[in-house]
Design an enzyme around this catalytic site. Structure first.
Site, PDB file in Angstrom:
ATOM      1  N   GLU A   1      35.262  33.369  41.031  1.00 28.93           N
ATOM      2  CA  GLU A   1      34.574  32.332  40.226  1.00 28.93           C
ATOM      3  C   GLU A   1      33.735  31.597  41.540  1.00 28.93           C
ATOM      4  O   GLU A   1      33.244  30.494  40.133  1.00 28.93           O
ATOM      5  CB  GLU A   1      36.142  32.042  39.456  1.00 28.93           C
TER       6      GLU A   1
ATOM      7  N   GLY B   1      40.834  38.469  34.544  1.00 25.11           N
ATOM      8  CA  GLY B   1      41.850  37.099  33.634  1.00 25.11           C
ATOM      9  C   GLY B   1      41.703  37.452  31.980  1.00 25.11           C
ATOM     10  O   GLY B   1      42.093  37.248  31.445  1.00 25.11           O
TER      11      GLY B   1
ATOM     12  N   SER C   1      42.930  41.723  36.702  1.00 21.18           N
ATOM     13  CA  SER C   1      44.613  42.097  35.436  1.00 21.18           C
ATOM     14  C   SER C   1      45.417  43.614  36.163  1.00 21.18           C
ATOM     15  O   SER C   1      46.035  44.172  35.261  1.00 21.18           O
ATOM     16  CB  SER C   1      43.551  42.905  33.963  1.00 21.18           C
TER      17      SER C   1
ATOM     18  N   GLU D   1      36.686  43.075  42.679  1.00 26.15           N
ATOM     19  CA  GLU D   1      37.422  42.657  41.943  1.00 26.15           C
ATOM     20  C   GLU D   1      36.125  42.996  40.571  1.00 26.15           C
ATOM     21  O   GLU D   1      35.311  42.164  40.843  1.00 26.15           O
ATOM     22  CB  GLU D   1      37.907  41.232  42.101  1.00 26.15           C
TER      23      GLU D   1
ATOM     24  N   LYS E   1      45.099  30.733  42.139  1.00 25.27           N
ATOM     25  CA  LYS E   1      43.976  29.855  41.396  1.00 25.27           C
ATOM     26  C   LYS E   1      44.328  28.018  41.393  1.00 25.27           C
ATOM     27  O   LYS E   1      45.141  27.587  42.183  1.00 25.27           O
ATOM     28  CB  LYS E   1      43.339  30.434  40.243  1.00 25.27           C
TER      29      LYS E   1
ATOM     30  N   ASN F   1      46.710  35.255  44.272  1.00 28.31           N
ATOM     31  CA  ASN F   1      45.653  34.066  43.891  1.00 28.31           C
ATOM     32  C   ASN F   1      46.198  32.769  42.568  1.00 28.31           C
ATOM     33  O   ASN F   1      46.416  33.460  41.715  1.00 28.31           O
ATOM     34  CB  ASN F   1      44.487  34.276  43.598  1.00 28.31           C
TER      35      ASN F   1
ATOM     36  N   HIS G   1      35.139  34.585  46.120  1.00 26.26           N
ATOM     37  CA  HIS G   1      35.890  35.396  44.783  1.00 26.26           C
ATOM     38  C   HIS G   1      34.732  35.618  43.092  1.00 26.26           C
ATOM     39  O   HIS G   1      34.284  33.674  43.962  1.00 26.26           O
ATOM     40  CB  HIS G   1      36.510  34.149  44.272  1.00 26.26           C
TER      41      HIS G   1
HETATM   42  P1  PGA Z   1      43.337  38.721  37.146  1.00 27.38           P
HETATM   43  O1  PGA Z   1      42.473  37.704  38.285  1.00 27.38           O
HETATM   44  O2  PGA Z   1      45.020  39.095  38.204  1.00 27.38           O
HETATM   45  O3  PGA Z   1      44.392  37.152  36.935  1.00 27.38           O
HETATM   46  O4  PGA Z   1      43.034  39.416  36.605  1.00 27.38           O
HETATM   47  C1  PGA Z   1      42.781  38.627  39.858  1.00 27.38           C
HETATM   48  C2  PGA Z   1      41.470  37.167  40.143  1.00 27.38           C
HETATM   49  O5  PGA Z   1      40.563  36.365  40.280  1.00 27.38           O
HETATM   50  O6  PGA Z   1      41.873  37.013  41.508  1.00 27.38           O
END
Ligand code: PGA
Length: 245
Positions: free
Chosen positions: A94, A167, A206, A161, A12, A10, A92
């Protein structure tokens, strides 16, 4: 679709053309025995399709709940299918937190994306506060029950997630992740009629080369949805290698 191993990047709101070119001069999806997929920004989908070759799955990070019309700035799943995108993420954290997308809207998006012929990676997960209050299963259950209401499709992949692990560098322990994955598989098969042997459930939060093997060794974890570590070809290579063994 029967269960198989996925490694999904992903990206982003990252990457410009030169970085994408650099990535694909160091990453070759055809080498791996897993489904290697990438979701770049919408505008880069054609470039990623061109550079990534036939072995790479390319999709989007979001799509509209409407097929066409006066929805300035939105991207239709019909248009995504039209340019041969294979999948979209929906829900997601976000999108849920920053853009206030609620389960009802996510349900409409999921239905339409499936109707348009896209596979859907439907994302769920609890916040740190919810976990500390012992509400993880209740939160995930309502995200599934409301977000996938009236939907039973073998084109759905679930991504668990935990919001506190995205993140932040904090990964759920393999056991913490496995518990929730097991709960999701049981819930969808017993309450929503999904075939548990066909359902792929990815872990996100992560994921990196140093923790991926242990996560993937859990019996209910079918792959990763990866943000930060998917931006570097060397890391994404290591993740795809791990998912191929
Ligand atoms: P990350 O993000 O691997 O940077 O923690 C995962 C995601 O948001 O899909």
């Amino acid at each position: 679709m029967s269960r198989k191993k996925y490694m999904v990047g992903n990206w982003k709101m990252n990457q410009v053309t030169s970085e994408i070119k650099d990535f694909f001069s160091n990453f070759d999806a055809s080498k791996y025995n897993c489904s290697a997929w990438v979701a770049p920004q919408f505008i880069h989908i054609p470039l990623v399709q061109e550079l990534g070759g036939n072995s790479l799955g390319v999709g989007s990070q979001n799509c509209s709940h409407q097929e066409s019309g006066a929805f300035t700035g939105d991207i239709s799943p019909k248009s995504l299918k039209d340019i041969n995108a294979g999948f979209t993420l929906i829900g997601h954290s976000e999108r849920r937190a920053i853009f206030k997308e609620a389960n009802e809207l996510l349900n409409e998006k999921t239905k339409l994306a499936l109707e348009c012929g896209l596979e859907v990676i439907f994302c769920v997960g609890e916040t740190l506060e919810e976990r500390e209050q012992g509400k993880t299963e209740a939160v995930v259950e309502s995200q599934l029950a409301e977000g996938l209401k009236g939907i039973n499709s073998d084109k759905i992949i679930i991504a668990y997630e935990p919001v506190w692990a995205i993140g932040t560098g904090k990964t759920a322990t393999p056991l913490q992740a496995e518990e929730v994955h097991k709960f999701i598989r049981n819930y969808l098969s017993s309450k929503m009629n999904y075939n548990s042997d066909d359902l792929s459930i990815l872990y996100g939060g992560s994921v990196k080369p140093s923790n991926v093997a242990e996560l993937l060794s859990q019996s209910n974890i079918d792959g990763g949805l990866v943000g930060g570590a998917s931006l570097k070809a060397s890391d994404f290579t290591a993740l795809c290698e791990a998912a191929s063994t």
